[in-house]
Design an enzyme around this catalytic site. Structure first.
Site, PDB file in Angstrom:
ATOM      1  CG  HIS A 157      -6.486   0.733   4.142  1.00  0.00           C
ATOM      2  ND1 HIS A 157      -7.438   1.579   4.151  1.00  0.00           N
ATOM      3  CD2 HIS A 157      -5.926   0.399   5.029  1.00  0.00           C
ATOM      4  CE1 HIS A 157      -7.750   1.894   5.720  1.00  0.00           C
ATOM      5  NE2 HIS A 157      -6.797   0.868   6.078  1.00  0.00           N
TER       6      HIS A 157
ATOM      7  CG  ASN B  92      -1.401   1.217   1.049  1.00  0.00           C
ATOM      8  OD1 ASN B  92      -2.673   1.338   0.744  1.00  0.00           O
ATOM      9  ND2 ASN B  92      -1.558   1.810   2.035  1.00  0.00           N
TER      10      ASN B  92
ATOM     11  CG  ASP C 255       0.427  -3.336   6.447  1.00  0.00           C
ATOM     12  OD1 ASP C 255      -0.086  -3.580   7.905  1.00  0.00           O
ATOM     13  OD2 ASP C 255       0.790  -2.487   6.727  1.00  0.00           O
TER      14      ASP C 255
ATOM     15  CG  ASP D 272      -1.913   5.173  -0.551  1.00  0.00           C
ATOM     16  OD1 ASP D 272      -1.758   4.915   0.464  1.00  0.00           O
ATOM     17  OD2 ASP D 272      -2.472   4.732  -1.493  1.00  0.00           O
TER      18      ASP D 272
ATOM     19  CD  GLU E 280      -3.566  -4.821   9.318  1.00  0.00           C
ATOM     20  OE1 GLU E 280      -3.739  -4.220  10.289  1.00  0.00           O
ATOM     21  OE2 GLU E 280      -3.144  -4.642   8.133  1.00  0.00           O
TER      22      GLU E 280
END
Length: 966
Positions: free
Chosen positions: A257, A119, A253, A222, A287
């Protein structure tokens, strides 16, 4: 967490960066800095790790990190600020030391999993004129769309998962122009990561809505995961660790998102590569920090990943073992496992856990949930939680230190203690479970009761594999606290194990249904309170078990389940849109009724017109069902289903086919907030589920109950947004305005959203609000339920338009009440803010209580001083002006607000703040562990303040988490 496990070599403590902690990141006296653990320490302690029964080691990210991010005043010991994805962080050791650890683990039959990040990277990119300025408020795609290098606006979601992504230009394409500081232009490895065009460049996320996909996590850069170069680059990075080092799997992770298209390509590609390397058991789990199965499961069904961390299990296990919630809740939890069932995965693959490095430890939760319990009870509850985790479905994960009774006051840094002797003051006063030891000494005690219990559980499940991999069938649940029982059965061995866990503080007995009547079952685990080690099922197949308080027992059948002589009949229920899909669409519930009570496996199949039957999932426990993900099909498409049952004698039978239809997408309004007051330009937004890049959403407005009027449309996903100019309408204050969204989809005409109702201008406040109810006489009224009694009148706070009333000493008791408006019952609001709704019930312990009423939402709520945090700081860029040593200091005394006992609002009056533009957040308990930003969002965006100079009052309401300045 390698930095916190064992320090095998002090030579690498500073990572080769020198003695200054703000350069090297090493300071063993601070919980937010490197403490010295490393890979050599892990290798040195591998006997200790294996002694727990560990079969795999999951390492938190171990790549080279930006050692210190000055804005955060902490170090990258945790591994989530990566600059070089090809090198082990020098604080932890070398690539060669990692290879030695993996080789040793493999020689012992153990696997090593890497925690990986796709991410974001470390905070290197700056915005604007100052390359160091990376912390900017988020700018939405609707406010400032992406532009091609030629200046044409476009929606990136139209190109996600495709190789036709438009060319970008740093100066033209983004809402913030990205900059790299001198000397950091080539800091990241591989080199493609230094291209600022491969990042979203939109400012900090609030972790909600659109920006949860596009925003920077506290400035972390990001990645533009919709871009094919990022997908290819990340796949190449992690394939190298598989091929060159033999890594056995990945924990991924921040999966939720990242856009769906990334996972749909990344997951299958990396898994195929691993299999090419001979790693047929390569395993990836993501996650997804959410407790809704309908949401977390979409990453294993729709997004083609193998598994996700079972956050819903963590919540259910804590509720049962620590909070003593009813056993029926646990039964209902496991009954919903079929959300995860599809053709190539199911719930059995999910890693289960009780606490972790972000949310906190199970020992901490137990201590917080049971403040009056002694150490023996807390240890028993901890062991019960582990028994539930080891004996139920899924793959148990133990967070290092839990086996030593570690606790801590919270999550994040407060849950990252060292197993070697600590120098961190905040850790040294922790009260560990099951021991008198403290963190001042090493904690590798194999004699600790929790280490022994976990080792025992691991050994038992290794000896009886059905307890690890067998079908998990709900069997029994007590009313309230008490016994939850289930069975585990291996499809081949056909031997049934009955597990009963008891969260009551007294022994409990239950008659538990089984697959076999008149059969002896032997107790292989637990103390049955003096009853026989063997028990026989009754004629109806029920096994009577006694379970001591806060513990578990396990029984094994003396033989196989008798073979069926013929397959049972199976009848398919009417396929229907899945209820409880958490506001989303795209799933069809397909369920079957099976005529029998033995061990069966039911495979569900589907086909569309002209196609053949394809498996969509197999369920091995009743009720038999799957939730078929049909987001790849157009709404209205007919899908035919059937069920085939396999009994334990090898016989099969099939149901008659039934037809369902792909459901319409769901439109859900996001803004404006229900009941809010609006003025001028109003942001109106909605989301569609399932999301499709070719959707166009139209928005409509209705004023004061009038006709619906079109106000605009948007085709930019994932948040469809328009701006409505209410100022041009000249509406009177208090005029109700309704908004809704609509879209036309072939096969699903006229899809409408829910309706949001707001008020134009200021919400007219009533003349009075009364807490009217059975407590009125205690408040000084002549009787109860008196809406005109002035002693029960609330007071309007002009600063936040909230009505409040504090009762300084209300006697203990159970009270019922409502909010009565203008001194009578003509207008009143009850539970949930409902007009003329049910009574609000308060179980009051006695003492002071403050009542709070918001006329925008009509919610009346009791608030207690005991619910308040220990401290609240206005931590931000004005801290030095307040007298702090530096900015962004949550522990600074001068930045602390004071709780006003009269209204339970935290306040800080600043007599003369210099003019300027400031940013800040509400930081609780003198740390960044819990903070609230704009709009009261957890860890949200900074709150902006343009101040003309002079006096200022900062206010924080812990009920809404909103901090204001004025």
């Amino acid at each position: 967490m390698a930095d916190r496990f064992s320090n095998g070599s002090s030579a690498n403590d500073d990572g080769g960066l020198g003695s200054d902690p703000m350069v090297s990141g090493f300071d063993p006296t601070k919980k937010g800095f490197y403490n010295g653990g490393d890979l050599k320490g892990l290798l040195d302690k591998i006997d200790y790790i294996q002694g727990l029964g560990t079969t795999s080691i999951w390492l938190t990210p171990s790549f080279k990190n930006k050692a210190v991010q000055p804005e955060d005043k902490s170090a990258g010991y945790h591994g989530y600020w990566v600059t070089d994805f090809t090198q082990i962080d020098p604080h932890l050791g070398t690539n060669e030391e990692l290879k030695a650890l993996i080789d040793e683990a493999h020689s012992r039959g153990m696997k090593v999993y890497f925690d990986i990040i796709t991410n974001h990277t470390a905070d290197v990119i700056g915005y604007g004129e100052d390359p160091q300025d990376a912390r900017k408020p988020y700018v939405s795609k609707d406010a400032t769309p992406y532009k091609t290098a030629a200046g044409a606006e476009f929606d990136d979601r139209d190109y996600a998962g495709k190789d036709t992504f438009p060319a970008l230009d740093p100066k033209e394409s983004f809402p913030y122009e990205p900059f790299l500081a001198e000397g950091e232009e080539n800091l990241k490895v591989p080199g493609w990561l230094n291209d600022p065009r491969l990042y979203h460049n939109r400012g900090d996320t609030t972790f909600q809505g659109e920006d949860s996909f596009y925003g920077d996590f506290f400035g972390l850069d990001d990645l533009f995961t919709e871009h094919p170069k990022v997908v290819d680059g990340m796949a190449d990075v992690y394939e190298t660790w598989i091929g060159d080092f033999g890594v056995d799997g990945f924990r991924i992770d921040t999966m939720k998102h990242v856009n769906d298209e990334f996972w749909q390509e990344f997951g299958p590609r990396v898994l195929d590569f691993a299999k090419e390397q001979g790693k047929d058991e390569f395993f990836m789990f993501g996650e997804v920090f959410d407790t809704s199965k309908s949401f977390t499961s979409q990453f294993t069904t729709r997004n083609k990943m193998q598994a996700v961390l079972d956050f819903p299990f963590q919540d259910a296990a804590r509720n049962f073992a620590s909070r003593s919630q009813g056993a029926a809740n646990l039964e209902a939890f496991f009954a919903a496992d079929d959300w995860y069932t599809d053709a190539d995965s199911n719930v059995y693959q999910l890693p289960t856990f009780l606490g972790n490095h972000d949310m906190g430890r199970i020992g901490s939760f137990i201590a917080a949930d049971n403040p009056e319990a002694d150490d023996a009870e807390r240890v028993a509850r901890d062991q019960l939680a582990h028994e539930l985790m080891y004996f139920s479905r899924g793959n148990p994960v133990v967070y290092y230190g839990d086996e030593q009774g570690f606790t801590g006051p919270g999550g994040d840094q407060d849950a990252r203690q060292t197993l070697f002797a600590s120098q961190v003051p905040e850790y040294l006063d922790d009260d560990l479970l099951g021991t008198d030891a403290t963190h001042a000494t090493d904690s590798f005690d194999t004699g600790h009761p929790l280490y022994g219990k976990i080792s025992e559980l691991a050994a038992l499940t290794a000896q009886h594999p059905a307890l690890r991999d067998g079908a998990h069938q709900n069997r029994y649940a007590s009313d309230g606290t008490g016994i939850y029982a289930f069975s585990r059965t291996d499809a081949k061995d056909q031997r049934e194990y009955v597990v009963a866990v008891n969260n009551s503080k007294t022994a409990q007995t239950a008659a538990v249904p089984t697959y076999i009547a008149k059969r002896t079952y032997s107790r292989i685990y637990g103390d049955a309170g003096g009853s026989a080690a063997e028990a026989k099922t009754a004629d109806d197949g029920k096994l009577t078990v006694t379970v001591p308080s806060l513990s578990a027992v396990v029984y094994e059948s003396s033989g196989r389940i008798p073979h069926s002589k013929a397959a049972p009949a199976v009848v398919l229920q009417e396929p229907a849109t899945a209820a409880g899909d958490n506001g989303r669409s795209g799933r069809i519930k397909v369920a079957a009724d099976v005529d029998g009570s033995s061990f069966y496996e039911v495979t569900f199949q589907a086909r569309t017109a002209g196609g053949g039957w394809e498996p969509i999932g197999t369920d091995d426990t009743a009720p038999y069902q799957v939730f078929h993900d049909v987001t790849g099909l157009k709404p209205g498409t007919a899908v035919e289903y059937r069920a085939v049952v396999l009994d334990n004698g090898g016989h099969t039978s099939a149901s008659a086919a039934r037809t369902g239809a792909v459901p319409s997408p769901v439109l859900a309004m996001q803004k404006p907030a229900e009941g809010s007051s609006v003025d001028g330009k109003v942001e109106v937004s909605a989301t569609a589920s399932p999301e499709k890049s070719d959707y166009t959403v139209s928005f409509e407005r209705s004023v004061d109950g009038g006709d619906w009027t079109a106000i605009g449309s948007d085709s930019s996903s994932p948040a469809y947004t328009v701006f409505d100019d209410l100022g041009a309408l000249g509406l009177a204050d208090g005029t109700p305005v309704r908004y809704r969204a609509a879209m036309s989809v072939p096969g699903a005409e006229n899809v409408l959203s829910d309706i949001r109702t707001v008020v134009a201008g200021e919400i007219p406040q009533p003349d009075s609000v009364t807490v009217a109810g059975s407590l009125n006489s205690e408040l000084g009224c002549p009787g109860d339920w008196q809406p005109a009694c002035e002693a029960a009148f609330m007071t309007l706070d002009p600063a936040d338009k909230v009505w409040r009333l504090t009762a300084p000493n209300l006697p203990a008791g159970t009270y019922e009440f409502k909010a009565a408006i203008n001194g009578d019952w003509k207008e009143n609001y009850g539970a949930g803010g409902a007009f003329n709704g049910g009574n609000i019930v308060l179980e009051h312990p006695g003492g002071a209580v403050t009542f709070r009423y918001d006329h925008a939402t009509h919610l009346l709520s009791p608030v207690y001083a005991s619910q308040q945090p220990g401290a609240v700081a206005a931590a931000g860029s004005m801290n030095t002006e307040l007298g702090c040593a530096e900015d962004w200091m949550p522990a600074c005394d001068q930045a602390q607000l004071v709780l006003d006992p009269a209204d339970l609002v935290w306040k800080l009056s600043v007599p003369n703040l210099p003019a300027g533009t400031y940013e800040f957040k509400a930081a609780l308990d003198r740390s960044w562990n819990v903070s609230y930003g704009a709009g009261g969002s957890p860890n949200g965006a900074n709150i902006g303040l343009a101040h003309d100079g002079g006096a200022l009052t900062l206010r924080y309401d812990h009920f809404t988490h909103v901090m204001t300045a004025g």
